[in-house]
Design a protein around this motif. Sequence first.
Motif, PDB file in Angstrom:
ATOM      1  N   PRO A  65      -5.811  -0.018  -1.328  1.00 57.59           N
ATOM      2  CA  PRO A  65      -5.772   0.406  -1.914  1.00 57.59           C
ATOM      3  C   PRO A  65      -5.892   1.605  -0.455  1.00 57.59           C
ATOM      4  N   ASP A  96      -7.589  -1.683  -9.544  1.00 54.49           N
ATOM      5  CA  ASP A  96      -6.585  -1.629  -9.505  1.00 54.49           C
ATOM      6  C   ASP A  96      -5.291  -2.770  -9.909  1.00 54.49           C
ATOM      7  N   GLU A 131      -6.344   4.556  -5.518  1.00 56.11           N
ATOM      8  CA  GLU A 131      -6.830   4.923  -4.514  1.00 56.11           C
ATOM      9  C   GLU A 131      -8.366   5.438  -4.397  1.00 56.11           C
ATOM     10  N   LYS A 143      -1.319   8.616  -9.690  1.00 56.19           N
ATOM     11  CA  LYS A 143      -2.630   7.747  -8.624  1.00 56.19           C
ATOM     12  C   LYS A 143      -3.736   7.881  -9.358  1.00 56.19           C
ATOM     13  N   THR A 168      -2.873  -4.253  -4.099  1.00 61.08           N
ATOM     14  CA  THR A 168      -2.465  -3.811  -3.212  1.00 61.08           C
ATOM     15  C   THR A 168      -2.536  -4.047  -1.578  1.00 61.08           C
ATOM     16  N   SER A 178       0.709  -0.688  -0.230  1.00 59.52           N
ATOM     17  CA  SER A 178       0.196   0.119   0.073  1.00 59.52           C
ATOM     18  C   SER A 178       1.344   1.256  -0.468  1.00 59.52           C
TER      19      SER A 178
END
Length: 391
Positions: A202, A128, A136, A103, A198, A23
């Motif tokens: 996330p 993701d 995110e 991101k 992640t 993460s």
Amino acid sequence: MTGHTHGHRHRIPAMRGPSPQPSTAPSIRGGIVMRVGLLQEGDLTGTTVENRYHQLIEEVALADTLGFSTWGTSEQHFSPPSFSIAAPEVLYSAIAMRTQNIKLRTMASVMLKWNHPILVAERLATLDIVSRGRAEVCTARSNNLTTLGAFGVDPKDTRAQWEDSMDVLFKAMTEERLEHDGPTWKIPSVEVVPKPITMPHPPVSVAASSVESHGNAARRGIGVISFENYFGFDYLQECIDDYNQVFAEADHSAVLAPNNYRGLYVATAYCAESREEARSVARRVTMDYFKFILDLYIPLAKKPGYTYLDTLEQLIEHQDDMDWLCEYSPSVMVGTPADFIERIKKLEAMGIDEVLLRIDGVGHDNIMKSLELIGHEVIPVVDPAAAGMKG
């Protein structure tokens, strides 16, 4: 991004096995410099939905090469021309294929009954995966009475629905099998696929406008994106100070990935070579957005759960005064690169980690010019590490 949210600490989700993508949640962000991101909402002024969506993709592709940290859009319904993106997840996947570093954060996923948290988790995990770990999520309660009415949600129920949905979201992202018995969601044991790459999930944040909602986000151990309702720098500092104090004092032992990320939503931003040019180009969108928020919040101030909005008189008095608004509110950043650097450094000193600039509604060519100017003259000063990654 116009949402109020409140939360409490989520239940302990089961850990899963290792993953190649740790993460990027900014847990205890010591030494991290200010970042500059974008939040756009598909403003249709002077164009069509079809053209604006393709323009957005081009704008984010450019921002990715200029060192912008994050891109995202809100989920908005029934509010053209300023807002046209009702299904943001579809746009994110297209943008993921055109970008490498930036991101991709939903800003925000409205966690109410029309958005089942399992679907939110599945879409986030898919993003993701296709973005190779760049997803995110910021969550929100809607404060738009038209939207709440259309989807059959009572404003007084939004806090409870958001809290229960957040518990389900964390379980869906992290537990091998999800089972939930809450006030809003009753879910038998199911296996949610896919899971994000992640680990453990996330980064998660919440859109917040009140001091109380900042404290609740800190208590839950998630990041916060502040929108200070044009209430001014002192009000923003009060929100950030409360978040920092509550986060430091809270027990996060039940939270897999606590993070104290502090972002700021800048509702209108535009950068030009001269202050006069910047304010000329951005005047209409700046004042229209300000009046949109005023129209939204004045009736909300009388509704249960939103009664903290009791200081609107000064804003109403200045509703046609752009120069006052540019100086008084962190929600407006319109000026030269030097103006941007000065404002961003002030916000960094207040405890903000990332500004999220809404550069929209001024035409595609102007947006591209503003992004270039920020990328070449602002980001190298305030976030030199990101500037060094440009390519």
